[in-house]
Design a protein around this motif. Structure first.
Motif, PDB file in Angstrom:
ATOM      1  N   LEU A 136      62.225  97.788  89.243  1.00 36.85           N
ATOM      2  CA  LEU A 136      61.607  99.017  90.007  1.00 36.85           C
ATOM      3  C   LEU A 136      62.259 100.376  89.336  1.00 36.85           C
ATOM      4  N   THR A 137      61.778 101.510  89.981  1.00 34.85           N
ATOM      5  CA  THR A 137      62.446 102.929  89.513  1.00 34.85           C
ATOM      6  C   THR A 137      62.695 103.575  91.003  1.00 34.85           C
ATOM      7  N   GLU A 138      63.959 103.916  91.013  1.00 31.94           N
ATOM      8  CA  GLU A 138      64.184 104.826  92.178  1.00 31.94           C
ATOM      9  C   GLU A 138      64.505 106.097  91.941  1.00 31.94           C
ATOM     10  N   VAL A 139      63.863 106.972  92.443  1.00 38.99           N
ATOM     11  CA  VAL A 139      64.152 108.778  92.224  1.00 38.99           C
ATOM     12  C   VAL A 139      64.904 109.117  93.515  1.00 38.99           C
ATOM     13  N   LYS A 140      65.875 109.782  93.338  1.00 38.70           N
ATOM     14  CA  LYS A 140      66.874 110.200  94.322  1.00 38.70           C
ATOM     15  C   LYS A 140      67.147 111.683  94.194  1.00 38.70           C
ATOM     16  N   ALA A 141      67.264 112.527  95.155  1.00 41.67           N
ATOM     17  CA  ALA A 141      67.656 113.947  95.083  1.00 41.67           C
ATOM     18  C   ALA A 141      68.386 114.395  96.301  1.00 41.67           C
ATOM     19  N   VAL A 142      69.300 115.274  96.093  1.00 45.68           N
ATOM     20  CA  VAL A 142      70.148 115.721  97.215  1.00 45.68           C
ATOM     21  C   VAL A 142      69.463 116.513  98.024  1.00 45.68           C
ATOM     22  N   ILE A 143      69.530 116.684  99.375  1.00 44.84           N
ATOM     23  CA  ILE A 143      68.800 117.649 100.103  1.00 44.84           C
ATOM     24  C   ILE A 143      69.966 118.080 101.370  1.00 44.84           C
ATOM     25  N   PRO A 144      69.945 119.331 101.750  1.00 44.01           N
ATOM     26  CA  PRO A 144      70.828 119.703 102.933  1.00 44.01           C
ATOM     27  C   PRO A 144      71.098 118.681 103.963  1.00 44.01           C
ATOM     28  N   ALA A 145      72.003 118.520 104.604  1.00 42.98           N
ATOM     29  CA  ALA A 145      72.115 117.452 105.731  1.00 42.98           C
ATOM     30  C   ALA A 145      71.429 118.011 106.846  1.00 42.98           C
ATOM     31  N   ALA A 146      71.199 119.190 107.044  1.00 40.46           N
ATOM     32  CA  ALA A 146      70.926 119.883 108.142  1.00 40.46           C
ATOM     33  C   ALA A 146      69.255 119.654 108.097  1.00 40.46           C
ATOM     34  N   ALA A 147      68.710 119.130 106.969  1.00 41.16           N
ATOM     35  CA  ALA A 147      67.044 119.230 106.561  1.00 41.16           C
ATOM     36  C   ALA A 147      66.979 117.728 106.768  1.00 41.16           C
ATOM     37  N   ALA A 148      67.763 116.606 106.756  1.00 42.70           N
ATOM     38  CA  ALA A 148      67.570 115.542 106.948  1.00 42.70           C
ATOM     39  C   ALA A 148      66.463 115.067 107.826  1.00 42.70           C
ATOM     40  N   GLU A 149      66.457 115.733 109.069  1.00 42.72           N
ATOM     41  CA  GLU A 149      65.392 115.072 110.155  1.00 42.72           C
ATOM     42  C   GLU A 149      64.202 115.629 109.913  1.00 42.72           C
ATOM     43  N   ALA A 150      64.107 117.075 109.466  1.00 40.89           N
ATOM     44  CA  ALA A 150      62.769 117.639 109.129  1.00 40.89           C
ATOM     45  C   ALA A 150      62.346 116.899 107.825  1.00 40.89           C
ATOM     46  N   PRO A 172      60.586 120.069 103.245  1.00 40.90           N
ATOM     47  CA  PRO A 172      61.092 121.008 104.279  1.00 40.90           C
ATOM     48  C   PRO A 172      62.435 121.279 104.326  1.00 40.90           C
ATOM     49  N   ALA A 173      63.059 121.775 102.952  1.00 41.46           N
ATOM     50  CA  ALA A 173      64.531 121.645 103.008  1.00 41.46           C
ATOM     51  C   ALA A 173      64.749 123.326 102.037  1.00 41.46           C
ATOM     52  N   ALA A 174      65.673 123.615 102.478  1.00 45.94           N
ATOM     53  CA  ALA A 174      65.886 125.048 101.663  1.00 45.94           C
ATOM     54  C   ALA A 174      66.432 125.003 100.407  1.00 45.94           C
ATOM     55  N   SER A 175      66.984 123.748 100.049  1.00 47.25           N
ATOM     56  CA  SER A 175      67.147 123.283  98.559  1.00 47.25           C
ATOM     57  C   SER A 175      67.039 122.075  98.336  1.00 47.25           C
ATOM     58  N   VAL A 176      66.652 121.666  97.177  1.00 45.20           N
ATOM     59  CA  VAL A 176      66.425 120.286  96.630  1.00 45.20           C
ATOM     60  C   VAL A 176      67.059 120.094  95.276  1.00 45.20           C
ATOM     61  N   GLY A 177      67.974 119.077  95.252  1.00 46.63           N
ATOM     62  CA  GLY A 177      68.839 118.966  94.140  1.00 46.63           C
ATOM     63  C   GLY A 177      67.791 118.192  93.089  1.00 46.63           C
ATOM     64  N   ALA A 178      68.273 118.417  91.665  1.00 43.34           N
ATOM     65  CA  ALA A 178      67.666 117.912  90.667  1.00 43.34           C
ATOM     66  C   ALA A 178      67.385 116.213  90.900  1.00 43.34           C
ATOM     67  N   PRO A 179      66.298 115.679  90.413  1.00 45.20           N
ATOM     68  CA  PRO A 179      66.188 114.337  90.827  1.00 45.20           C
ATOM     69  C   PRO A 179      66.841 113.451  89.677  1.00 45.20           C
ATOM     70  N   GLU A 180      67.368 112.317  90.231  1.00 52.03           N
ATOM     71  CA  GLU A 180      67.850 111.309  89.440  1.00 52.03           C
ATOM     72  C   GLU A 180      66.896 110.012  89.372  1.00 52.03           C
ATOM     73  N   PHE A 181      66.740 109.665  88.187  1.00 52.20           N
ATOM     74  CA  PHE A 181      65.926 108.451  88.027  1.00 52.20           C
ATOM     75  C   PHE A 181      66.721 107.250  87.546  1.00 52.20           C
ATOM     76  N   LYS A 182      66.603 105.931  88.413  1.00 55.51           N
ATOM     77  CA  LYS A 182      67.296 104.935  87.985  1.00 55.51           C
ATOM     78  C   LYS A 182      66.523 103.446  87.947  1.00 55.51           C
ATOM     79  N   THR A 183      66.536 102.678  87.040  1.00 59.86           N
ATOM     80  CA  THR A 183      65.809 101.393  87.193  1.00 59.86           C
ATOM     81  C   THR A 183      66.688 100.375  87.921  1.00 59.86           C
ATOM     82  N   LEU A 184      66.018  99.926  88.760  1.00 57.02           N
ATOM     83  CA  LEU A 184      66.651  98.779  89.550  1.00 57.02           C
ATOM     84  C   LEU A 184      65.861  97.577  89.323  1.00 57.02           C
ATOM     85  N   SER A 185      66.897  96.418  89.152  1.00 61.94           N
ATOM     86  CA  SER A 185      66.548  95.034  89.088  1.00 61.94           C
ATOM     87  C   SER A 185      65.946  94.601  90.617  1.00 61.94           C
TER      88      SER A 185
END
Length: 289
Positions: free
Chosen positions: A3-17, A65-78
């Motif tokens: 499978l492929t995972e995509v992951k990006a940093v968001i501000p902690a304050a925006a997690a709920e939104a 709905p976040a003030a900033s979104v980090g660059a996405p990181e793509f990773k292959t998952l077994s």
């Protein structure tokens, strides 16, 4: 299958939104991870292929709905990576005499006398029952089973997902049981879960939308763990599927949306007894005919 995972940093304050946005947009492949101690958060998606992950990211990146979104990181998952990622977060839980236990703990788990267990093995389209909405429904189900008498135990699981509610009903010796979902993949996983628990044939699983799945069916207990806007769009079919003297349990309702859902169903079911509970950010609604 990797499978492929995509992951990006968001501000902690925006997690709920961001989490609310994913739920309300029905983006089931996405979730929010949050480290409260480190005050860090990420938006994470799991997809069957790299191109699907890329397309999905492009579709939501500008809408989060976040003030900033980090660059996405793509990773292959077994397969092992995917399954192991759940083990840190998925633990056995219990309500009444029913237990929900990850299958990797099967050898070490001791079932108390007179109790029943549903073994769960997470997968891409597989719910674990750990979400608050599922727990609310499971607790209503176990309580209802203890209160009902033989002959009034027909169950309908509308929008069954991976089949946890329907199969829990089977373990409680309720029936007949019908369960359906709009997503054929969810239905397939539910059937695999039935086989894992030696419950093949105990539930009639099929693919349908709410209106089609509820047509010409009556349940003494109707369960619908679906988000609020879908529930409100199907008030008539859901109320109409409850047999005289029966019970309708709704979940998938954000606590802030509870009153609007309550009003929508109360107006269509005058004289029914209505109660609700809240667990975390989520609520349920129980209507008794």
């Amino acid at each position: 299958m990797p499978l492929t995972e995509v992951k990006a940093v968001i501000p902690a304050a925006a997690a709920e939104a961001v989490d609310d946005f994913l739920v309300e947009s029905e983006l089931a492949s996405w979730s929010v991870l949050e480290d409260v101690i480190a005050k860090a958060a990420w938006v994470v998606g799991i997809f069957a292929a790299a191109d699907a992950a890329q397309s999905a990211w492009e579709a939501i990146a500008g809408s989060l709905p976040a003030a900033s979104v980090g660059a996405p990181e793509f990773k292959t998952l077994s397969d092992a990576d995917w399954r192991d990622s759940y083990k840190a977060h998925f633990h056995p839980w219990q309500f009444g005499r029913l237990h929900w236990v990850p299958v990797w703990e099967r050898a070490a788990f001791t079932l108390p006398e007179g109790h029943a267990v549903l073994w769960l093995d997470p997968g891409l389209a597989f719910g674990t029952g750990n979400h608050e909405t599922t727990r609310l429904c499971c607790e209503r189900l176990v309580t209802w089973a203890a209160e009902t008498t033989a002959g009034n135990r027909r169950v309908i699981d509308a929008g069954c997902g991976s089949g946890i509610l329907a199969l829990s009903a089977a373990l409680l010796q309720l029936g007949p049981i019908e369960a359906f979902d709009l997503d054929p993949e969810a239905v397939r996983v539910a059937q695999e879960n039935a086989a894992l628990n030696d419950l093949g044939g105990a539930v009639e699983f099929f693919t349908a939308d709410l209106e089609g799945g509820l047509a010409n069916s009556l349940g003494d207990l109707v369960l619908a763990n679906i988000q609020s806007d879908v529930l409100l769009a199907n008030v008539g079919p859901l109320i109409g599927a409850v047999a005289p003297g029966g019970t309708l349990v709704l979940s998938g309702i954000l606590a802030v949306e509870l009153e609007s859902v309550r009003l929508g169903f109360a107006s269509a079911a005058p004289g029914w007894h209505i109660e609700s509970r809240t667990l975390g950010e989520w609520s349920d609604l129980c209507l008794r005919h």
